[in-house]
Structures are given as C-alpha cells and as structure tokens.
Design a protein around this motif. Structure first.
Motif, PDB file in Angstrom:
ATOM      1  N   VAL A   1       0.836  -1.208   0.000  1.00  0.00           N
ATOM      2  CA  VAL A   1       0.000   0.000   0.000  1.00  0.00           C
ATOM      3  C   VAL A   1       0.867   1.254   0.000  1.00  0.00           C
ATOM      4  N   GLY A   2       1.920   1.259   0.832  1.00  0.00           N
ATOM      5  CA  GLY A   2       2.771   2.439   0.940  1.00  0.00           C
ATOM      6  C   GLY A   2       3.468   2.779  -0.359  1.00  0.00           C
ATOM      7  N   TRP A   3       4.052   1.768  -1.025  1.00  0.00           N
ATOM      8  CA  TRP A   3       4.775   2.037  -2.262  1.00  0.00           C
ATOM      9  C   TRP A   3       3.834   2.364  -3.418  1.00  0.00           C
ATOM     10  N   CYS A   4       2.701   1.706  -3.487  1.00  0.00           N
ATOM     11  CA  CYS A   4       1.733   2.047  -4.537  1.00  0.00           C
ATOM     12  C   CYS A   4       1.204   3.468  -4.357  1.00  0.00           C
ATOM     13  N   ALA A   5       0.961   3.847  -3.099  1.00  0.00           N
ATOM     14  CA  ALA A   5       0.505   5.208  -2.834  1.00  0.00           C
ATOM     15  C   ALA A   5       1.580   6.221  -3.206  1.00  0.00           C
ATOM     16  N   LEU A   6       2.842   5.876  -2.926  1.00  0.00           N
ATOM     17  CA  LEU A   6       3.941   6.777  -3.292  1.00  0.00           C
ATOM     18  C   LEU A   6       3.989   6.988  -4.803  1.00  0.00           C
ATOM     19  N   ALA A   7       3.954   5.916  -5.574  1.00  0.00           N
ATOM     20  CA  ALA A   7       4.015   6.038  -7.032  1.00  0.00           C
ATOM     21  C   ALA A   7       2.828   6.819  -7.572  1.00  0.00           C
ATOM     22  N   ALA A   8       1.635   6.517  -7.066  1.00  0.00           N
ATOM     23  CA  ALA A   8       0.446   7.217  -7.547  1.00  0.00           C
ATOM     24  C   ALA A   8       0.494   8.699  -7.172  1.00  0.00           C
ATOM     25  N   GLY A   9       0.964   8.990  -5.955  1.00  0.00           N
ATOM     26  CA  GLY A   9       1.046  10.384  -5.525  1.00  0.00           C
ATOM     27  C   GLY A   9       2.046  11.189  -6.341  1.00  0.00           C
TER      28      GLY A   9
ATOM     29  N   ALA B   1       3.038  10.497  -9.401  1.00  0.00           N
ATOM     30  CA  ALA B   1       2.489  10.640 -10.749  1.00  0.00           C
ATOM     31  C   ALA B   1       1.451  11.759 -10.801  1.00  0.00           C
ATOM     32  N   ALA B   2       0.585  11.822  -9.794  1.00  0.00           N
ATOM     33  CA  ALA B   2      -0.428  12.877  -9.769  1.00  0.00           C
ATOM     34  C   ALA B   2       0.203  14.252  -9.581  1.00  0.00           C
ATOM     35  N   SER B   3       1.304  14.312  -8.828  1.00  0.00           N
ATOM     36  CA  SER B   3       1.943  15.609  -8.572  1.00  0.00           C
ATOM     37  C   SER B   3       2.575  16.204  -9.821  1.00  0.00           C
ATOM     38  N   PHE B   4       2.851  15.379 -10.824  1.00  0.00           N
ATOM     39  CA  PHE B   4       3.474  15.883 -12.048  1.00  0.00           C
ATOM     40  C   PHE B   4       2.518  16.712 -12.894  1.00  0.00           C
ATOM     41  N   VAL B   5       1.237  16.593 -12.682  1.00  0.00           N
ATOM     42  CA  VAL B   5       0.273  17.261 -13.557  1.00  0.00           C
ATOM     43  C   VAL B   5      -0.603  18.265 -12.816  1.00  0.00           C
ATOM     44  N   GLN B   6      -0.211  18.639 -11.599  1.00  0.00           N
ATOM     45  CA  GLN B   6      -0.909  19.665 -10.842  1.00  0.00           C
ATOM     46  C   GLN B   6       0.028  20.852 -10.655  1.00  0.00           C
ATOM     47  N   GLU B   7      -0.415  22.045 -11.015  1.00  0.00           N
ATOM     48  CA  GLU B   7       0.499  23.179 -11.054  1.00  0.00           C
ATOM     49  C   GLU B   7       1.214  23.464  -9.741  1.00  0.00           C
ATOM     50  N   PRO B   8       0.561  23.435  -8.574  1.00  0.00           N
ATOM     51  CA  PRO B   8       1.305  23.712  -7.328  1.00  0.00           C
ATOM     52  C   PRO B   8       2.463  22.738  -7.112  1.00  0.00           C
ATOM     53  N   THR B   9       2.230  21.446  -7.362  1.00  0.00           N
ATOM     54  CA  THR B   9       3.297  20.473  -7.167  1.00  0.00           C
ATOM     55  C   THR B   9       4.284  20.471  -8.329  1.00  0.00           C
ATOM     56  N   ILE B  10       3.841  20.873  -9.521  1.00  0.00           N
ATOM     57  CA  ILE B  10       4.786  21.060 -10.624  1.00  0.00           C
ATOM     58  C   ILE B  10       5.800  22.130 -10.235  1.00  0.00           C
ATOM     59  N   LEU B  11       5.335  23.193  -9.631  1.00  0.00           N
ATOM     60  CA  LEU B  11       6.232  24.242  -9.156  1.00  0.00           C
ATOM     61  C   LEU B  11       7.220  23.689  -8.131  1.00  0.00           C
ATOM     62  N   LEU B  12       6.737  22.841  -7.235  1.00  0.00           N
ATOM     63  CA  LEU B  12       7.613  22.262  -6.215  1.00  0.00           C
ATOM     64  C   LEU B  12       8.707  21.415  -6.858  1.00  0.00           C
ATOM     65  N   TRP B  13       8.347  20.586  -7.825  1.00  0.00           N
ATOM     66  CA  TRP B  13       9.339  19.728  -8.469  1.00  0.00           C
ATOM     67  C   TRP B  13      10.361  20.540  -9.250  1.00  0.00           C
TER      68      TRP B  13
ATOM     69  N   LEU C   1      10.147   9.321 -10.978  1.00  0.00           N
ATOM     70  CA  LEU C   1       9.085   8.319 -10.954  1.00  0.00           C
ATOM     71  C   LEU C   1       9.566   7.028 -11.602  1.00  0.00           C
ATOM     72  N   SER C   2      10.375   7.144 -12.663  1.00  0.00           N
ATOM     73  CA  SER C   2      10.971   5.944 -13.253  1.00  0.00           C
ATOM     74  C   SER C   2      11.807   5.211 -12.215  1.00  0.00           C
ATOM     75  N   GLY C   3      12.575   5.955 -11.430  1.00  0.00           N
ATOM     76  CA  GLY C   3      13.372   5.334 -10.379  1.00  0.00           C
ATOM     77  C   GLY C   3      12.515   4.660  -9.331  1.00  0.00           C
ATOM     78  N   ILE C   4      11.427   5.296  -8.934  1.00  0.00           N
ATOM     79  CA  ILE C   4      10.521   4.706  -7.941  1.00  0.00           C
ATOM     80  C   ILE C   4       9.888   3.432  -8.497  1.00  0.00           C
ATOM     81  N   LEU C   5       9.532   3.441  -9.766  1.00  0.00           N
ATOM     82  CA  LEU C   5       8.967   2.240 -10.386  1.00  0.00           C
ATOM     83  C   LEU C   5       9.981   1.093 -10.412  1.00  0.00           C
ATOM     84  N   VAL C   6      11.237   1.411 -10.656  1.00  0.00           N
ATOM     85  CA  VAL C   6      12.275   0.379 -10.623  1.00  0.00           C
ATOM     86  C   VAL C   6      12.419  -0.188  -9.214  1.00  0.00           C
ATOM     87  N   MET C   7      12.333   0.666  -8.212  1.00  0.00           N
ATOM     88  CA  MET C   7      12.388   0.177  -6.824  1.00  0.00           C
ATOM     89  C   MET C   7      11.225  -0.763  -6.534  1.00  0.00           C
ATOM     90  N   ILE C   8      10.045  -0.400  -6.994  1.00  0.00           N
ATOM     91  CA  ILE C   8       8.878  -1.258  -6.781  1.00  0.00           C
ATOM     92  C   ILE C   8       9.059  -2.587  -7.506  1.00  0.00           C
TER      93      ILE C   8
END
Length: 883
Positions: free
Chosen positions: A325-333, A335-347, A364-371
């Motif tokens: 659950v933790g790693w799937c939530a991390l990857a999904a979170g 991925a979602a942060s890449f397409v929202q302007e406030p978090t795009i600014l953060l990245w 995110l590619s790195g996180i997917l490899v870890m998973i």
C-alpha cells in the motif's frame, strides 16, 4: 519468506552487478545508435535542439578554459552577448564531472565528449541504482542489474535527457541520495552521506533537487512501512536525514547562491501554461515501452521487465500489505503531482519550466524500478506474475488509440513480454542451476534487446521531425569560419563577431570571436534589453540575443570584423571589415535620455555621441491603405499570394525558421501586396529599417527581407535596405502576415561620413593601453582624461571599477552600458567582475565544511573511547605471546 537461492546472489555476483548494469545499459544505447547510424557510430548528427544550440558550444567553451585559449575565465565570458557573466552557466551546464572529459579530446571533436556525458551518465546511474536496490532489499545482483538497465534507459532518458547532458547527472543523483538516506535509516556514515548529497547537488543542482525530494518521500515510506522498528529509532533516522541533507546542500552553496542571483537578474522566460494536462489514461500510456511522445506527458517507461513486475507488485502476497500500500501510494502520488500546477512548481524549483514540461519524470521511473525490485526480490509466484501480465495487457488495450502507443509498443510487448514472463516464472520455480542460468540469459537478452529497440525507435521517430534537424557544430563550414575569425582576431582592440547567422545559438562559444549571440537560461535582462534597445534582434523573449547587423551597432560594440553568409550558400560565410570604436571611450559629458518615446536611431546617436541619421516620417503612397495607430501605422492584413501565414517552424529556441539575415532581390513579375511607404533622404546615404515586432516581408531599393517579429518574443534587428538613389527617394513596402504595426519612423538614413568622423573622434580620446582578460579590464588613459569612461559591454550587475587606484565603485548605466566617472583627470582605470552571490555561497559552504569537520572529529573521538572501554586491560601477570 521465499528467498533467492544462494547462487543467485553470491558475493562475486554482488560485486560485479553494478558493472554489469553499466555495461548492459551503455551497450544497449550504443547498439541503438549504431543501428540508426547516429554519431559517433554513423553520419547522423545528435546536435538537435539544446544539445546543438547550448551544450556543444558550452563544452567547447570549457575546452577553451581548460587549455587557456580564451580571453575570459569562470567568472566572465567576453565572447557572448558582448560580455556576460559565466559562473552560473558553468555551474548549470558544465558541473557534471563527465563534462570535464572534454579537455582530453581535440576541440574539433567536442561532440564526442558531449556524447560521453550522456553515455557515462546512463552507465553510472544504472550502476548506482543497482547498489541502492541491494540496500532496499537484498537479493540477486544480476537481477538488480537488469532492472537498473530499465532505469538507465528509461523513456525520460531517451526523450528528454538525451538532449540535455547536464540533466543526466540527475540519473546519478537519485541513487546517490538514496544511498545517503539508507545510511540515515541504518544510523551510520553521516559524514559520507553528507558528501554524497553535496556531490549530487554540485553535479547539477536542478535535477538533484528533484532527486532529493523524491528520496525524502522514499525514506518516509520506508520508515512508515518498516517492521519491528521502534518509533524512536524512526524519528532518529528522520532527524539524521534532516541534518544530513541541508549540510550536504550547503557544502555546494555557491552553486545555489550564484545561480539564484543570476536567475533573478535573467531575462524572464516566455509564459508557460499547464492548462492542457494529460488525461489519466494518457499518462498511464507512458508506462508502455516504445511509445513516441505526442501530447506532452511525463515519460516514465522502464521497459517490459520492470513494467511486468510493477504490475504484479500489488498481487505479491509475500510482500507485507502495508508495504504494498505504501509504495503504490507513493508512485500514484508522485504521478499525480506531475500534472498539478502547485506540485509542478515544487518539483521544478518554484518556476514553471520553459521547454520540456515534465523534467522530473526520471524520479518516478526510479521509484517504479524500486517497486519492481521489491516484487522480484520476494520471488513472485506464477499466478502473481500472470495477474501482472493481465494488468499490462489491459492497460495496452485501453491505451491502444493513444498517440504514445504505436507499432513499436506492440512489438516490444509481444517480443519482450512473453520471454520475460516465462523467464521470471522459470527463475522463481526451478531448483536447477542450469535452468536458472538459462532463464537469466533469456531475461538478459530480453532487457538488452528491448532497451536497444526502444532507444532506436525513439531516435528514429525524432529524426523524422523537421523541428529536430541538427545544428551545424564541428563540420567543415564551422571550422573554416573559426579559422577566418582567428586570423582577424584583434582583442581587446576590437571584436571579431561571428555575425548574426547561426551554426548554433551560441556561435561565439562554438567557433570563437566576441559576438552578440548568446542563448542561456541566465541571459541577463540588462544584456537583452540593452542590445535590443540599440537595434539588435532577439529570440525567446530575449533569452537568446543576437549580434548587430547595422554599422552603428557594430561601431558601438567595437566590432572590427564580422562574417556574413554568401548569397545562395547556407553554409558559406565571408569575412567583412567594420569601423569599430574602442572598447573603452572617454566622454566629456553624457547626454540624458529625453522624455517620451525615443527611436532606435536616437538611442544609437545618444550612446555614440554624434548625430549620424536622418529619420523622416513614413508616408503611405501605394498599396493597401494603412490605419493610423499609436506611434505609427496599422496594416490591414494584406498578404502576398503564396505567403505562409505564420512563418514556418522553429529550431529549438522559439525562433521562427523562415527568416533570412540579409536580403534577396525581388523576383520579376512577383504579385504585389501590402503597403508602400516613401521617405526622402540624402542621396548616397544608407537606408535602414527597424520594426522589431513586424512579421512579413520588407522590400525596397531592390532588396527583400523576411521579418519574423512577434511582440515581446521575437525581435527583428535594425537592418540595411540599401543605398539611397540620386533622387533621394526611398520606397519601402511592408507586407504583413495579418494585422501588423509599423512604427512611424521605421526608416533611417545613415551618413557614412558622419559615422566615420564620430568613430575617429572616439578613437582619438581612447586609452593608450587596454587589457581585457579573465574578469578584469585595465586601461592607461591619455593625460588629462576627464568626464566619464564608457565600456562597450552591457552593464550587468557585479562590476566594480577603480580610478587611479581608488576604491571600487559600481559603474552607473549609460544607455545600458557601464559608465565610470573620471573626475577632473585620471590616468588609470581598473574594473573587475565578481559574480553576485559568490561571497554568500562561499561563507555558507565554509560553515557547512566546519560542521562536517566537527562531526567527523567527534565521531573519531567517540570511536577511540569505545575502543578503550572494550579493550581488556593488561596486568603484570600477562605475558606476550610469540608469533
């Protein structure tokens, strides 16, 4: 708990696994380029987009610095933009350690070390990811290496990172910071971890910030999902990370403080909007291998093997539920942060990126490899693998109509998915060493060939796009042009300008000379506005400046010779002499800027200190009747039949591709349109036109020029029309693309005699001796020099000047150029440049180094005390033993 057989992760295999990952990833990439015929394995140039426009020229500049063949240094660049700061460029574009390999090759082979920056970044990133995966969970070294190949050749590398070698350090920084975070988790090696963080940030702070943020999230997930770890220990690990990361970042503080100051002083980038975000399905489609980017979306594919294991991960029951659950939530979170302007600014460091919109996708590619490794390390059962394969098939079916899914995707899924699935099943179930070896061989072949095919597919698709046509870098024409410039070099008495043409957007860095062309994220606003205000052109809203094309602009900047293209030959250029004023001129009085609007001709005259133009108002005499507009005329939008409505394509920096720098004769019988204006000037003078934001055609005196202006984005330079005829009448036809504004005084007539007299007067009062090298300029003035000394370079912040050995003072601006008061009389002038933010960064770095030394010393002291407490004390009864 199911574990891999001992043979699968033997000590020799663990030691060689990083080398295996590096060799396989680099080999697959080279295989793809060789099959395509791309440099250095074939004739196809790699110098597309920013790779040709920025990185090859900047590496050529680094070669010059390493070999002492340039007039500037790390602080200041005399070659570009008629003099611009350089340290921020160095920190941003050239701090990747692999970039310094350029010094080992001939300058004419600069393309090769630039390629090696990308290649070695792939190899080192894959190797370090292999090491980090082993710390994430123990297991087979070769299998970790295969998954790391998917990281080293992820879709981000093939579609984004390939053209920006500086970003490839991000591929290294992610596992580097991951290893440092792992040491925090294990409460060990704080000093070494701090040094790893500093290395990551020094190599490229931009991508290192993304990597650090991603690994902070990974550390939080690991702490939250850890079993049998007291909460106090988790908090201590978090505290170690919270002290390690800032200390490591502060060690690299000059990189941050100098670039931050340069960024604040830079010309603003064109506006970027993220209104057209990818849909969830469009984003998920990028998980599939071999896709060709259509609509912008994060490139996150890690290959077929990694994708199968990521899809199987939620079904692997050997992995604890909260870990899944933790790693799937991390990857999904993420991925979602890449397409929202406030978090795009953060990245992206709180600034919307101009260009590639999803630059952080590699994390995110790195996180997917870890998973994928967490799934594989727990030896998934065939049913779990089958569930993952079903999920992949369903995803491919749902995304079948997406632009990112093509024939190559289906080939990779079919040819790579089946053997990968069978290999994983055999590897997990068989007890036979031969079967396991065969399965490992199948997986290795699948990964290497699949990665090579994906790289080949991406390269071929990009090569078919006109926008990605390579720039001329180190070929015959550019090398010949360099020889011509060096033969006429007279620095600092005059500049040799490569001219307004482009081998690349940074011609002076590529082929030499001291010109106005400069393309960088740190192009100073002062430079862009000063040069445009005096009649030079620009692209990308001023982040790419151009050389002057008119005699007065060249005189003001001390240009003694320049190159111009041979008519009808795109790659041939002819050197021409010019009439230069000295790099330093002495003026009795500096005229103030008048109130109200000032034409470019008046601005040039004010800075030159002499009246050299006639500037009559335009009078419409033929063609479509224009409308009166504020400060000029508004054309009604007439088009010449057959004219392209919007000016062609682009070449990687926002400039239109249809323009020419010179003029071409009108073709006999060509249909006429537009509006003709007439002015009267002195016969024999030179007519020039200036309409910076005009888009269309300007013709007159037998010449036709394509204008590519677009308000505030692309500015036309001040250009020559031709010699005024004996009757003194100049007819100029403006044919606009759509409704276009033409300034009321868009035409000026230059007196060559007056210009020569003005330049000779400035030379007569010029310095007796002048030296400009490194970040210093020194001059011995003529006796009795008074008034002000004006330097022929943009007045960027950071300059300090001293008169006759007095204190340093910042010069003031005169028409955008630095001006230094001389008082009643002066004999010596010395100016030096110090990058803003450098002192602050060095102080912060020194403080961090001191803290690091204290921690290292205290750690050594504690270690000695522990050794004393645990060592038995000898008594007089103890006797030494002979060895």
């Amino acid at each position: 708990m199911r574990e891999w057989p001992a043979a699968a992760h033997s000590a020799p295999g663990q030691r060689t696994a990083p080398w295996l990952a590096a060799a396989l990833s680099m080999g697959a990439y080279c295989l793809a380029l060789a099959l395509y015929g791309s440099y250095p394995f074939g004739p196809q140039s790699r110098a597309v987009n920013d790779l040709g426009n920025q990185f090859v020229p900047f590496h050529a500049r680094l070669w010059d610095l390493l070999h002492g063949t340039t007039s500037g240094d790390l602080f200041f660049n005399w070659s570009s933009g008629y003099g611009v700061p350089f340290l921020a460029d160095f920190f941003t574009y050239l701090m990747n350690p692999f970039s310094w390999l350029v010094g080992l090759f001939p300058r004419a082979l600069t393309d090769l070390p630039v390629f090696l920056v990308t290649l070695f970044g792939i190899g080192l990133g894959a190797a370090l990811m292999t090491v980090f995966l082993g710390r994430l969970r123990e297991g087979s070294g070769p299998l970790r290496a295969l998954l790391s190949v998917g990281y080293g050749l992820c879709a981000w590398v093939l579609n984004d990172g390939f053209a920006d070698p500086m970003w490839m350090w991000g591929l290294v920084a992610l596992p580097l910071t991951g290893i440092a975070a792992d040491w925090c988790l294990r409460r060990t090696r704080w000093v070494a971890g701090t040094l790893l963080v500093a290395l990551a940030w020094a190599g490229n702070f931009y991508t290192a910030a993304m990597a650090t943020l991603a690994m902070a999230l990974v550390l939080v997930v690991r702490l939250l999902t850890a079993t049998a770890m007291p909460w106090r220990a988790r908090l201590r690990a978090l505290a170690r990370a919270a002290s390690m990361a800032p200390t490591g970042i502060l060690l690299a503080a000059p990189v941050l403080t100098v670039t931050l100051a340069a960024s604040r002083a830079a010309q603003p980038a064109p506006a970027v909007s993220y209104d057209d975000r990818p849909s969830p399905l469009g984003q998920w489609a990028r998980l599939l291998p071999g896709g060709h980017p259509g609509a912008p979306a994060p490139n996150i594919s890690i290959g077929v093997l990694g994708l199968l294991l990521v899809a199987a991960f939620p079904f692997v029951r050997a992995v604890p539920l909260r870990v899944r659950v933790g790693w799937c939530a991390l990857a999904a979170g993420v991925a979602a942060s890449f397409v929202q302007e406030p978090t795009i600014l953060l990245w992206h460091g709180f600034a919307l990126p101009n260009g590639s919109p999803y630059r952080a996708a590699f994390v995110l590619s790195g996180i997917l490899v870890m998973i994928s490794w967490l799934a594989l390390a727990h030896r998934p059962r065939p049913r779990e693998l089958a569930a993952g394969a079903t999920a992949v098939a369903l995803l491919a079916w749902l995304c079948r109509d997406r632009g990112a899914v093509g024939t190559d995707t289906w080939i990779l899924l079919a040819a790579g998915g089946v053997p990968a699935l069978l290999g994983l099943a055999a590897l997990g179930r068989s007890r036979s060493s031969r079967t396991r070896a065969a399965a490992l061989a199948v997986l290795t072949g699948t990964v290497v060939l699949g990665s090579a095919y994906a790289a080949l597919s991406a390269t071929a698709a990009r090569g078919a796009i006109a926008w990605f046509q390579p720039k001329i870098t180190f070929t015959g024409p550019s090398l010949t042009a360099r020889e011509g410039l060096l033969a006429r070099a007279d620095w600092p008495h005059s500049r040799t300008d490569p001219g307004p043409h482009e081998f690349a957007n940074n011609d002076p860095l590529l082929i030499g000379g001291e010109g106005g062309s400069y393309y960088s994220s740190f192009a100073p606003a002062v430079t862009a506005r000063t040069l445009r205000g005096l009649g030079a052109g620009w692209y990308m809203r001023g982040r790419h400046t151009l050389s002057f094309e008119d005699p007065v602009g060249r005189a003001l900047m001390g240009v003694g010779s320049y190159l111009s293209p041979v008519p009808g030959h795109r790659a041939l250029f002819t050197p021409h002499p010019a009439l230069p004023a000295p790099l330093l001129t002495v003026r009795d009085a500096l005229p103030r800027r008048p109130a109200g609007e000032e034409t470019v001709f008046a601005r040039q005259e004010r800075v030159l200190g002499a009246a050299v133009y006639e500037v009559p108002a335009l009078t419409p005499t033929a063609g479509e009747a224009p409308l009166r507009d504020r400060g000029g005329w508004l054309l009604p939008g007439a088009r010449r039949p057959g004219t392209v409505a919007d000016g062609g394509g682009a070449n990687g920096d926002g400039m239109k591709g249809a323009g020419t720098n010179g003029g071409a004769p009108d073709r006999a019988g060509a249909p006429r349109a537009g509006t003709t204006f007439t002015v009267r000037c002195t016969p024999g003078s030179t007519a020039l036109w200036y309409a910076p934001w005009f888009s269309g055609e300007v013709s007159g005196l037998g010449l036709r020029t394509t204008a590519i202006g677009s308000h505030d984005v692309t500015a036309n330079p001040l250009r020559i029309l031709g010699r005024v005829p004996a009757d003194g009448t100049v007819a100029v036809r403006f044919t606009g693309r759509g409704r276009q504004h033409v300034p009321e005084r868009a035409v000026g007539c230059l007196s060559g005699r007056r210009l020569a007299a003005a330049v000779h007067a400035l030379r007569a009062r010029g310095p007796v001796e002048l030296a400009a090298a490194g970040h210093r300029l020194t001059a011995r003035l003529r006796p009795g020099s008074k008034g002000s000394a004006v330097l022929a370079l943009p007045a960027v912040p950071g300059w300090g000047c001293s008169v006759d050995g007095g204190p340093l003072h910042a010069p003031h601006s005169f028409g955008g150029l630095p001006a230094v008061p001389l008082g009643r009389g002066a004999t010596r002038l010395s100016c030096s440049y110090l990058p803003p933010g450098l002192h602050t960064g060095l102080a912060a770095s020194g403080a961090a180094a001191l803290a690091l030394a204290v921690v290292a010393a205290s750690g050594t002291t504690r270690g000695r005390w522990r050794l004393r407490l645990t060592t038995p004390r000898r008594t007089h009864h103890d006797k030494p033993t002979d060895l």
